[in-house]
Write a protein that holds these residues in place. Structure first.
Motif, mmCIF file in Angstrom:
data_model
loop_
_atom_site.group_PDB
_atom_site.id
_atom_site.type_symbol
_atom_site.label_atom_id
_atom_site.label_comp_id
_atom_site.label_asym_id
_atom_site.label_seq_id
_atom_site.Cartn_x
_atom_site.Cartn_y
_atom_site.Cartn_z
ATOM 1 N N PHE A 44 0.841 -1.207 0.000
ATOM 2 C CA PHE A 44 0.000 0.000 0.000
ATOM 3 C C PHE A 44 0.872 1.250 0.000
ATOM 4 C CE2 PHE A 44 -2.729 -3.311 1.650
ATOM 5 C CZ PHE A 44 -3.939 -3.059 1.010
ATOM 6 N N MET A 77 1.312 -2.711 6.233
ATOM 7 C CA MET A 77 0.581 -2.540 4.974
ATOM 8 C C MET A 77 1.490 -2.075 3.843
ATOM 9 S SD MET A 77 -3.043 -0.928 6.311
ATOM 10 C CE MET A 77 -3.873 -0.975 4.714
ATOM 11 N N LYS A 105 -6.438 3.878 4.322
ATOM 12 C CA LYS A 105 -5.161 3.682 3.635
ATOM 13 C C LYS A 105 -5.329 2.681 2.489
ATOM 14 C CE LYS A 105 -0.287 2.562 4.620
ATOM 15 N NZ LYS A 105 0.307 3.875 4.323
ATOM 16 N N CYS A 106 -6.090 1.626 2.761
ATOM 17 C CA CYS A 106 -6.361 0.603 1.742
ATOM 18 C C CYS A 106 -7.119 1.185 0.552
ATOM 19 C CB CYS A 106 -7.175 -0.532 2.388
ATOM 20 S SG CYS A 106 -7.851 -1.713 1.216
ATOM 21 N N SER A 109 -5.367 3.408 -1.895
ATOM 22 C CA SER A 109 -4.519 2.707 -2.868
ATOM 23 C C SER A 109 -5.369 1.952 -3.896
ATOM 24 C CB SER A 109 -3.592 1.726 -2.151
ATOM 25 O OG SER A 109 -2.643 2.415 -1.373
ATOM 26 N N LYS A 111 -7.909 -0.081 -3.527
ATOM 27 C CA LYS A 111 -8.284 -1.453 -3.191
ATOM 28 C C LYS A 111 -9.587 -1.423 -2.392
ATOM 29 C CE LYS A 111 -4.682 -4.235 -4.324
ATOM 30 N NZ LYS A 111 -4.793 -5.576 -4.909
ATOM 31 N N ALA A 113 -12.007 -2.852 0.813
ATOM 32 C CA ALA A 113 -11.820 -3.320 2.189
ATOM 33 C C ALA A 113 -13.116 -3.969 2.675
ATOM 34 C CB ALA A 113 -11.446 -2.156 3.097
ATOM 35 N N GLY A 185 -8.310 -5.757 -0.737
ATOM 36 C CA GLY A 185 -6.952 -5.515 -0.246
ATOM 37 C C GLY A 185 -6.800 -5.723 1.245
ATOM 38 N N LEU A 186 -7.894 -5.484 2.003
ATOM 39 C CA LEU A 186 -7.811 -5.563 3.469
ATOM 40 C C LEU A 186 -9.080 -6.173 4.051
ATOM 41 C CD1 LEU A 186 -6.453 -4.690 6.242
ATOM 42 C CD2 LEU A 186 -7.740 -2.550 6.006
ATOM 43 N N ILE A 210 -4.244 -11.207 0.841
ATOM 44 C CA ILE A 210 -4.772 -9.939 1.358
ATOM 45 C C ILE A 210 -4.206 -9.654 2.745
ATOM 46 C CG2 ILE A 210 -6.927 -10.038 0.042
ATOM 47 C CD1 ILE A 210 -8.306 -10.925 2.687
ATOM 48 N N ASP A 211 -4.247 -8.391 3.147
ATOM 49 C CA ASP A 211 -3.843 -7.992 4.495
ATOM 50 C C ASP A 211 -5.016 -8.251 5.441
ATOM 51 O OD1 ASP A 211 -1.674 -7.076 3.067
ATOM 52 O OD2 ASP A 211 -1.428 -5.290 4.305
#
Length: 243
Positions: A44, A77, A105-106, A109, A111, A113, A185-186, A210-211
């Protein structure tokens, strides 16, 4: 469960059967974490002005532990290996704000969540708080639970697969086969201990690059054990907010 008679061998058979199942699950988990450590995840982007603006809008002063947790999560991340962090802290100690900053934050970028909750009530509370917190930034939020009409759920699932929803909040309905993300992404799991291990690992197996951020007010020994032996990172919020 039915009680076993003291004179029968049923109890021993039951124990043997459960031990076998636990061993199979343990093997699966170890393999999963081993694979995750090798996988190249998404890195990220580093904090920008928009992230700072979003964070400065928070009405309360962060505690030292919150600041440390946010810092650790952001570092995770930004790495190119998938994050798997447990955030532990009592009710009201500010885990949700930490999670929202990771979510922002995700989404910054480009992505998607997801926020997974154990109950419909918690899902609704998070949804209302998220609408309020993210309102100025054009973030598209959806909710899935048994209290949402089938028509709305179908529309949400379609939009999600097309990338027209940035943040999906919901109960284990999120884990259904028909729920497909365009680019997840998250994953944030709230009150982790109230989900079965199988449920929690299901989405990681489906999308194991994925995170993952798990929130818990009362982390169970299994979760702490996994953290302590180094399979997962752990952040603890031990200081209560002022007043």
């Amino acid at each position: 469960p039915s009680l076993s008679s003291l004179n029968s061998s049923q109890w021993e058979k039951t124990k043997k059967k459960i031990k076998e199942r636990v061993n199979v699950l343990a093997d699966r988990l170890l393999l999963l974490y081993q694979e995750r450590s090798k996988i190249k995840g998404f890195s990220f982007k580093i904090e920008d002005e928009l992230q700072k603006e979003f964070e400065n809008e928070f009405d309360h002063e962060l505690t030292i532990d919150q600041k440390k947790a946010i810092e650790d999560i952001k570092k995770d991340m930004e790495k190119d290996t998938p994050m798997d962090r447990l955030l532990s802290g009592d009710v009201g100690f500010g885990k949700t704000e930490v999670a929202f900053r990771a979510i922002f934050k995700c989404i910054s970028s480009n992505k998607q969540a997801a926020l997974l909750c154990p109950t419909t009530l918690l899902a609704r509370q998070h949804y209302e708080r998220a609408i309020e917190r993210f309102s100025r930034y054009g973030i598209r939020i959806g909710i899935l639970s048994r209290l949402i009409s089938d028509k709305v759920q179908k529309d949400t699932i379609n939009k999600l697969s097309e990338g027209k929803i940035d943040l999906l909040i919901g109960t284990h309905r999120i884990l259904s086969k028909e729920v497909r993300f365009k680019d997840l992404g998250l994953l944030v799991i709230d009150e982790e201990q109230r989900f079965g291990v199988e449920q929690k690992e299901k989405i990681k197996e489906l999308k194991n690059n994925i995170d993952v951020l798990s929130l818990s007010a009362t982390p169970i020994p299994r979760t702490l054990q996994i953290s302590l032996i180094g399979l997962r990172s752990v952040s603890q919020i031990e200081t209560p907010p002022t007043n």
